[in-house]
Design an enzyme around this catalytic site. Structure first.
Site, PDB file in Angstrom:
ATOM      1  N   CYS A 163      43.792  45.640  33.813  1.00 19.36           N
ATOM      2  CA  CYS A 163      42.464  45.286  33.017  1.00 19.36           C
ATOM      3  C   CYS A 163      41.190  46.208  33.658  1.00 19.36           C
ATOM      4  O   CYS A 163      40.108  46.471  33.279  1.00 19.36           O
ATOM      5  CB  CYS A 163      41.235  43.740  32.868  1.00 19.36           C
ATOM      6  SG  CYS A 163      42.126  42.558  32.733  1.00 19.36           S
ATOM      7  N   HIS A 302      32.406  42.552  34.914  1.00 17.81           N
ATOM      8  CA  HIS A 302      34.398  42.465  34.082  1.00 17.81           C
ATOM      9  C   HIS A 302      33.810  41.158  34.053  1.00 17.81           C
ATOM     10  O   HIS A 302      33.556  41.847  32.566  1.00 17.81           O
ATOM     11  CB  HIS A 302      34.999  43.147  35.410  1.00 17.81           C
ATOM     12  CG  HIS A 302      35.990  42.676  34.910  1.00 17.81           C
ATOM     13  ND1 HIS A 302      36.285  43.295  34.204  1.00 17.81           N
ATOM     14  CD2 HIS A 302      36.604  41.300  35.071  1.00 17.81           C
ATOM     15  CE1 HIS A 302      37.749  42.840  33.141  1.00 17.81           C
ATOM     16  NE2 HIS A 302      38.423  42.045  34.391  1.00 17.81           N
ATOM     17  N   LYS A 334      31.271  41.787  27.294  1.00 20.48           N
ATOM     18  CA  LYS A 334      32.688  40.994  27.052  1.00 20.48           C
ATOM     19  C   LYS A 334      32.380  39.704  26.288  1.00 20.48           C
ATOM     20  O   LYS A 334      32.377  38.984  25.711  1.00 20.48           O
ATOM     21  CB  LYS A 334      33.230  40.889  28.375  1.00 20.48           C
ATOM     22  CG  LYS A 334      33.973  41.810  28.616  1.00 20.48           C
ATOM     23  CD  LYS A 334      35.063  40.968  29.496  1.00 20.48           C
ATOM     24  CE  LYS A 334      36.034  42.126  29.750  1.00 20.48           C
ATOM     25  NZ  LYS A 334      35.070  43.272  30.458  1.00 20.48           N
ATOM     26  N   PHE A 397      44.636  42.264  36.699  1.00 21.48           N
ATOM     27  CA  PHE A 397      45.970  41.636  37.384  1.00 21.48           C
ATOM     28  C   PHE A 397      46.484  42.077  38.240  1.00 21.48           C
ATOM     29  O   PHE A 397      46.644  44.231  38.080  1.00 21.48           O
ATOM     30  CB  PHE A 397      46.291  41.425  36.267  1.00 21.48           C
ATOM     31  CG  PHE A 397      46.261  39.824  35.487  1.00 21.48           C
ATOM     32  CD1 PHE A 397      45.052  39.102  35.315  1.00 21.48           C
ATOM     33  CD2 PHE A 397      46.754  39.497  33.979  1.00 21.48           C
ATOM     34  CE1 PHE A 397      44.430  38.633  35.000  1.00 21.48           C
ATOM     35  CE2 PHE A 397      45.977  38.308  33.620  1.00 21.48           C
ATOM     36  CZ  PHE A 397      45.172  37.438  33.883  1.00 21.48           C
TER      37      PHE A 397
END
Length: 411
Positions: A163, A302, A334, A397
């Site tokens: 990501c 994020h 997001k 990740f």
């Protein structure tokens, strides 16, 4: 001496618009791209919603033969790159092509190609697996296809940091120009992973929201957040050495000032609980750009809408900024487009540039009530104010942390 690097072109394919202009209009309106998945039957799936790109036709950006030889993530990359290059005004016939490079990453490449050809393998045997499986599947083909399509013969790289891919790609392109290895870099991220194995895998990991209400499925920093929503698309920018941009009379959108990275070295999916890794990435980006923490007023987080990310990223911001954290405006794009995985940081970079340009900080859509340690200003409402600097965070990740700092261009 490090060279100055500026942004001269931008392109975007997103769940709320297939150009920078339409995407940005959607952002300002607080539009969301969440809806039931249409790519496959979700009857047996816990996760029913995604943020799909709408009304995308690859042949609007390339010929039919080229489109057939590319998976969706590559098609999105070509489309966003075409817009960015045209927006920049770069004329490749007037450039040394070996001084124009490409850094476009994808987090997972084509899961669809794997699904399709694995089915053939099981049903019909190994001789029926398509000869194009490998070149259509591997993630570096976004950069490869963009380089081929536009004649970019300089450094061509595919950064894969889950990501954090989009932010790392732009950051590595920034470094490439800073140290004289290229004059121009076409940089960003792309992803198209809304498919059965993608949704099933992330659901099994308990990373995806199983909420079926489009208004409450992706709500970063909210007390009722329950996971992220899979998005797709691409964000691509043209970065250029300042004197090169000046010499051709380019329009300059913003300046890239700093880039910082770190690794949590902690867990394959969870960020470090104290936020120390992400904090160091932010600190490194600010130090690289020569900006004091107290000068920063805005962070594009994020902000995935998972319990761990939003809590631990908040701790990271407090660790990096101390008491000044309370004065920061923090939002999550997001909340409107979901998590675009390898493309997320790149589209969020485009968002930051537009916010600098227009003095507008978008709201975190769907955020109604925070909890506990989530006590910062996460932009429940939009703000109209000058934005001299923007810091964009991406956490991947594997513990990959990347932050990139941009500012208004000053002569």
């Amino acid at each position: 001496m490090k060279k100055r690097v500026v942004v001269t072109g931008m392109g975007a394919i997103t769940p709320i618009g297939n150009s920078v202009e339409s995407f940005w209009e959607g952002v300002k309106q607080g539009k969301t791209g969440f809806a039931p998945i249409t790519r496959f039957d979700t009857t047996e799936y816990k996760c029913k919603l995604a943020a799909e790109v709408k009304d995308f036709n690859a042949e609007d950006y390339m010929d039919k033969k080229s489109a057939r030889r590319m998976e969706l993530f590559c098609q999105y990359a070509i489309a966003a790159s075409k817009e960015a290059i045209e927006d920049s005004g770069i004329q490749m016939e007037q450039e040394d092509p070996y001084r124009v490079g490409c850094a476009i990453g994808s987090g997972v490449g084509s899961l669809q190609a794997l699904e399709r050809e694995h089915g053939r393998l099981v049903e019909k045997g190994p001789s029926r697996v398509g000869p194009m499986l490998v070149p259509m599947m591997i993630s570096n083909m976004a950069a490869g296809n963009v380089s081929i399509a536009f004649g970019l013969k300089g450094k061509s790289i595919d950064v894969v940091t889950a990501c954090a891919t989009g932010t790392n790609s732009i950051g590595e392109a920034f470094r490439t120009i800073q140290y004289g290895d290229a004059d121009v870099m076409v940089a960003g991220g792309t992803e198209g992973a809304i498919c059965p194995v993608g949704i099933a895998g992330f659901t099994s990991l308990t990373a995806l929201s199983t909420c079926q209400d489009p208004a409450r499925c992706s709500i970063p920093f909210d007390k009722d957040r329950s996971g992220f929503v899979m998005g797709e698309g691409a964000g691509v920018v043209v970065l250029e050495e300042l004197e090169h941009a000046r010499s051709r009379g380019a329009r300059i959108y913003a300046e890239v000032l700093g880039y910082g990275c770190s690794s949590d070295a902690y867990h394959i999916t969870s960020p470090a609980e104290d936020g120390s890794g992400a904090a160091r990435a932010m600190e490194n980006a600010l130090a690289d750009g020569g900006v004091e923490p107290g000068q920063l007023t805005y962070i594009n987080a994020h902000g995935t809408s998972t319990h761990h990310n939003d809590l631990f990223e908040t701790r990271a911001i407090k660790l990096a900024f101390g008491d000044h954290a309370k004065d920061l405006k923090i939002n999550s794009t997001k909340s409107m487009i979901g998590h675009l995985l390898g493309a997320a940081g790149a589209v969020e970079f485009v968002t930051c540039v537009k916010e600098l340009q227009e003095g507008f900080i978008h709201r975190t859509v769907g955020l109604e009530e925070t909890e506990g340690e989530l006590d910062l200003d996460y932009c429940m409402e939009a703000y109209e104010e000058e934005v001299p600097f923007a810091l964009s965070n991406s956490l991947g990740f594997g513990g990959h942390n990347a932050s990139i700092l941009i500012g208004k261009y000053n002569v």
